[in-house]
Design an enzyme around this catalytic site. Structure first.
Site, mmCIF file in Angstrom:
data_model
loop_
_atom_site.group_PDB
_atom_site.id
_atom_site.type_symbol
_atom_site.label_atom_id
_atom_site.label_comp_id
_atom_site.label_asym_id
_atom_site.label_seq_id
_atom_site.Cartn_x
_atom_site.Cartn_y
_atom_site.Cartn_z
ATOM 1 C CB SER A 191 -0.874 0.034 1.249
ATOM 2 O OG SER A 191 -1.566 1.264 1.341
ATOM 3 C CE1 TYR A 204 -4.333 -2.239 5.364
ATOM 4 C CE2 TYR A 204 -3.517 -0.031 4.900
ATOM 5 C CZ TYR A 204 -3.983 -1.251 4.457
ATOM 6 O OH TYR A 204 -4.085 -1.486 3.099
HETATM 7 P P1 NAD Z 1 -11.496 -6.141 -0.001
HETATM 8 O O1 NAD Z 1 -12.288 -5.962 1.228
HETATM 9 O O2 NAD Z 1 -12.224 -6.322 -1.272
HETATM 10 O O3 NAD Z 1 -10.488 -7.342 0.138
HETATM 11 C C1 NAD Z 1 -9.890 -7.734 1.347
HETATM 12 C C2 NAD Z 1 -10.194 -9.202 1.526
HETATM 13 O O4 NAD Z 1 -9.442 -9.694 2.617
HETATM 14 C C3 NAD Z 1 -11.635 -9.508 1.844
HETATM 15 O O5 NAD Z 1 -12.383 -9.688 0.674
HETATM 16 C C4 NAD Z 1 -11.527 -10.773 2.672
HETATM 17 O O6 NAD Z 1 -11.856 -11.896 1.882
HETATM 18 C C5 NAD Z 1 -10.065 -10.867 3.033
HETATM 19 N N1 NAD Z 1 -9.884 -11.066 4.469
HETATM 20 C C6 NAD Z 1 -9.821 -10.138 5.450
HETATM 21 N N2 NAD Z 1 -9.666 -10.743 6.644
HETATM 22 C C7 NAD Z 1 -9.604 -12.078 6.399
HETATM 23 C C8 NAD Z 1 -9.447 -13.233 7.216
HETATM 24 N N3 NAD Z 1 -9.273 -13.136 8.545
HETATM 25 N N4 NAD Z 1 -9.458 -14.459 6.623
HETATM 26 C C9 NAD Z 1 -9.627 -14.588 5.284
HETATM 27 N N5 NAD Z 1 -9.766 -13.511 4.465
HETATM 28 C C10 NAD Z 1 -9.761 -12.291 5.024
HETATM 29 O O7 NAD Z 1 -10.536 -4.869 -0.075
HETATM 30 P P2 NAD Z 1 -9.257 -4.543 -0.991
HETATM 31 O O8 NAD Z 1 -9.075 -3.083 -0.820
HETATM 32 O O9 NAD Z 1 -9.363 -5.119 -2.326
HETATM 33 O O10 NAD Z 1 -8.076 -5.243 -0.190
HETATM 34 C C11 NAD Z 1 -7.126 -6.090 -0.791
HETATM 35 C C12 NAD Z 1 -5.729 -5.691 -0.382
HETATM 36 O O11 NAD Z 1 -5.461 -4.399 -0.891
HETATM 37 C C13 NAD Z 1 -5.486 -5.615 1.121
HETATM 38 O O12 NAD Z 1 -4.240 -6.234 1.410
HETATM 39 C C14 NAD Z 1 -5.368 -4.123 1.372
HETATM 40 O O13 NAD Z 1 -4.524 -3.862 2.464
HETATM 41 C C15 NAD Z 1 -4.775 -3.653 0.067
HETATM 42 N N6 NAD Z 1 -4.928 -2.231 -0.225
HETATM 43 C C16 NAD Z 1 -6.159 -1.679 -0.421
HETATM 44 C C17 NAD Z 1 -6.262 -0.331 -0.705
HETATM 45 C C18 NAD Z 1 -7.597 0.336 -0.935
HETATM 46 O O14 NAD Z 1 -7.657 1.561 -0.970
HETATM 47 N N7 NAD Z 1 -8.677 -0.393 -1.084
HETATM 48 C C19 NAD Z 1 -5.122 0.454 -0.799
HETATM 49 C C20 NAD Z 1 -3.883 -0.141 -0.601
HETATM 50 C C21 NAD Z 1 -3.792 -1.483 -0.308
#
Ligand code: NAD
Ligand code: MG
Length: 299
Positions: A191, A204
């Site tokens: 991130s 985080y």
């Molecule tokens: P999202 O909610 O669609 O995906 C996150 C997923 O993590 C969930 O769908 C869930 O299935 C899984 N998860 C969480 N806790 C869990 C657990 N205990 N057991 C099994 N699965 C679990 O959101 P996203 O934004 O697509 O997140 C994906 C990645 O992207 C993450 O690592 C997040 O840190 C990173 N990220 C997101 C952003 C943003 O702005 N959305 C920015 C930078 C990084």
């Protein structure tokens, strides 16, 4: 139906909905299907060209958001894909399995909580058996809960964030390693928070910095084995994570507003990076972090 790539010149500023977004909140872990506007994971737009023909991928958090965008793209590039997610996300996961199958590939749904070491081990074994191999591992699942003050972060919440974002990739990778042949790849979702942490994401942001170090260190361990390890560093992306505690409720309408591109990114805008890092074209990339952050953060 044969899809063709849209090559029309597109202004990134106008390509997707801009702030203000409708105010909305969901319970963790949230569903993509309940977001307004619906995120774009490339369902209607991603066109593959056999760049991952015959590959076998495991993607954590593959039900929604960035992981779903990677799952759709991998399937349309010819890979079979297993996705992990929490049981509460079954409906999102089934949409993804249907999309993988529509692409003519095998899709496997493996629900379970990756904060359990035991489950992480079983997840890898089940994915390996069902897929009949494993050559792309995407550690993408993540937990993000915003807090104004360190004083408001309970030890349980801190622990859950560490377990999901740091321990799980360790457990899953350690279990997967014996299955990975030269040419295999590991990809972590890091991130912009790793480099430019927000005050409200104290716990985080530390995990995302750890994910960067995971990539940098592990790539050194595995380079001589022909296994590449890279990271994807998103900026503000329109996903369930943000509307179920990832941001304070009042921040959702203006989410992504301060990016140079003046809007939140969509998961589909990261799919090409996940494909590049997994495909043979990316064969000299290891220990790298590739960003897509609308002009924010680093690298
Ligand atoms: P999202 O909610 O669609 O995906 C996150 C997923 O993590 C969930 O769908 C869930 O299935 C899984 N998860 C969480 N806790 C869990 C657990 N205990 N057991 C099994 N699965 C679990 O959101 P996203 O934004 O697509 O997140 C994906 C990645 O992207 C993450 O690592 C997040 O840190 C990173 N990220 C997101 C952003 C943003 O702005 N959305 C920015 C930078 C990084
Ligand atoms: Mg989800």
């Amino acid at each position: 139906m044969e899809k063709t790539q849209n090559t029309t010149l597109q202004n990134p500023l106008d390509k997707y909905p801009k702030p203000p977004y409708p105010a909305q909140q969901q319970e963790f872990p949230g569903l993509a299907s309940k977001m307004d506007p619906l995120p774009d994971h490339g369902e209607k737009s991603y066109v593959g060209s056999n760049r991952l023909q015959g590959r076998k991928a495991l993607i954590t958090g593959g039900d929604s958001g960035i992981g779903r965008a990677a799952a759709i793209a991998y399937a349309r590039e010819g890979a079979d894909v297993a996705i992990n997610y929490l049981p509460a996300e079954e409906s999102d996961a089934q949409e993804v399995i249907a999309l993988i199958e529509e692409a003519g590939q095998k899709g496997y749904a493996i629900p379970g909580d990756i904060t359990s070491e035991d489950f992480c081990q079983r997840l890898v074994e089940e994915a390996y058996e069902k897929l009949g191999g494993l050559d792309i591992l995407v550690n993408n699942a993540g937990r993000q809960q915003a807090s104004e003050s360190i004083a408001d972060i309970s030890s349980d919440s801190f622990d859950a964030t560490m377990k999901t974002n740091i321990y799980a990739p360790f457990w899953i990778t350690r279990a997967a390693l014996p299955h990975l042949q030269p040419g295999s790849v590991i990809i972590a979702t890091t991130s912009v928070q790793a480099y430019d942490p927000a005050a409200i994401l104290f716990d985080y942001a530390q995990t995302k910095a750890a994910n960067v170090a995971y990539v940098k260190s592990l790539s050194k361990q595995l380079g001589s084995k022909g296994i590449r390890v890279n990271g994807v560093s998103p900026g503000p992306i329109w996903t369930p994570l943000q509307v179920c505690g990832g941001q304070p409720a009042e921040a959702i309408p203006k989410f992504g507003e301060t990016a140079e591109l003046q809007r939140a990114g969509q998961p589909a805008e990261l799919a090409g990076i996940f494909v590049l890092l997994a495909a043979n074209e990316g064969s000299y990339a290891t220990g790298q972090i590739y960003g897509a952050a609308g002009g924010m953060g680093h690298p």
